[in-house]
Design an enzyme around this catalytic site. Sequence first.
Site, PDB file in Angstrom:
ATOM      1  N   ASP A 197       0.872  -1.175   0.000  1.00  0.00           N
ATOM      2  CA  ASP A 197       0.000   0.000   0.000  1.00  0.00           C
ATOM      3  C   ASP A 197       0.910   1.227   0.000  1.00  0.00           C
ATOM      4  OD1 ASP A 197      -1.591   2.160   0.590  1.00  0.00           O
ATOM      5  OD2 ASP A 197      -2.616   1.215   2.298  1.00  0.00           O
ATOM      6  N   THR A 223      -3.368   5.547  -3.164  1.00  0.00           N
ATOM      7  CA  THR A 223      -4.225   6.702  -3.400  1.00  0.00           C
ATOM      8  C   THR A 223      -3.559   7.522  -4.491  1.00  0.00           C
ATOM      9  OG1 THR A 223      -3.071   7.928  -1.684  1.00  0.00           O
ATOM     10  CG2 THR A 223      -5.111   6.850  -1.030  1.00  0.00           C
ATOM     11  N   ARG A 232      -8.584  13.136  -5.626  1.00  0.00           N
ATOM     12  CA  ARG A 232      -8.855  12.108  -4.608  1.00  0.00           C
ATOM     13  C   ARG A 232      -9.353  10.852  -5.296  1.00  0.00           C
ATOM     14  NH1 ARG A 232      -8.139  14.882  -0.212  1.00  0.00           N
ATOM     15  NH2 ARG A 232      -8.257  12.978   0.985  1.00  0.00           N
TER      16      ARG A 232
END
Length: 415
Positions: A197, A223, A232
């Site tokens: 991640d 992200t 986002r």
Amino acid sequence: MEALSKSDPEIFRLIREEEQYQRDSVRLIPSENYVSQAVLEASGSVLTNKYSEGYPGRRYYEGQRFVDQIETLVIERAKALFGAEHANVQPYSGSPANLAVYLALMKPGEGLMGLSLPHGGHLTHGWNVSVTGMLWRPVRYTVERETGRIDYDAVRALALKERPRVIVTGATAYPRLLDFAAFGQIAREVGAYLVADIAHIAGLIVGGMHPGPLPHADVVTTTTHKTLRGPRGAMILCRKELAERIDRAVFPGLQGGPHNHTTAAIGVALKEAATPAFRAYAERIVRNARALADELGARGFNLVSGGTDNHLLLVDLGNKGITGKQAAKALDRAGIICNYNTVPYDPRKPFDPSGIRLGTPAVSSRAMGEGEMRQIGRWIDEVVARPDDAALAARIAGAVGELCRQFPAPGLLRA
Ligand SMILES: *Cc1c(COP(=O)(O)O)cnc(C)c1O
């Protein structure tokens, strides 16, 4: 925003005030940034009008001739930038991306091994208040008390004992490099999938300032709005063999229609991230974090792990007679925005912990450099020494505003 100012003055005013606040403050929250005007434009485009459940060439709605081209282009950019065989660019954000990956790789009740939240891990790495800690059996590794660093022998021993199905590496508050190769070796030895991640460090990876997770990880999640400096959103990268399982977990497993305006804006950010200017940006982030760490270290601040290799530092205020929350609130009054944070082995509770977390992605987007970091370090020192001094806070807030005027932020109105 002419139409908005006329049709909804209340929302318009609040957005403008937020914009001015972002313009006139020093933003040190390591997960925040300033996106480019181009990213803002794609993100605010008519693509928000579309429904396109499914994937390019396999949609459940007609009318996809342009949306298919956009998503395909963004997928190709993501694969090229990270050297991945497959990319899914539809996850709504980082948390749903992680959930989709776990749904693809594990049955409920299987072991999910991640870095403990108070040691820098993310909620979605199996913390108990997250659904990821309820659906799967959490196994938590920690950082060493002495060094503040991950001890890979301890991770291996825990993995051998607990035999998790998935090991996740990645963090929200870890100031050192992650050894993806070591994690990969451990995962293979115990027969687990390795998920990397890279939400916080994706921009450092593509900018050449942090080793990449491929080919060591089976799946990579990130992200797109932190150091990568996009809208986002999130992406999942993986090997071809896992592509179908990952795609099905995102849609129809977890989500409906993708946010096409976000997909397009991710594409714009990926194009920007492939430029030499972005490499220079990533280098500046790390140089600035080191300069801020040096200045604070010289002023007696206790940095977890003794410093930083990346974009963030974690400051343990235990020796300064002030809590993280008191410090963060006092700094906010002085125009310096950060967040309070637990430090590893924190004797205090998470809602008022011992530390603050500081990061340089946003200030580096304004092209601030090491001299500015040293100045910011001195201001932090002054505020932490006298957190209740309103005159001091006002004086520093004025100086912060002056500094910000010299370093205009991308995408914002000029003063
Ligand atoms: C920010 C972050 C996430 C979650 O992203 P959201 O978009 O806030 O859901 C997941 N993992 C890590 C390591 C993060 O830092």
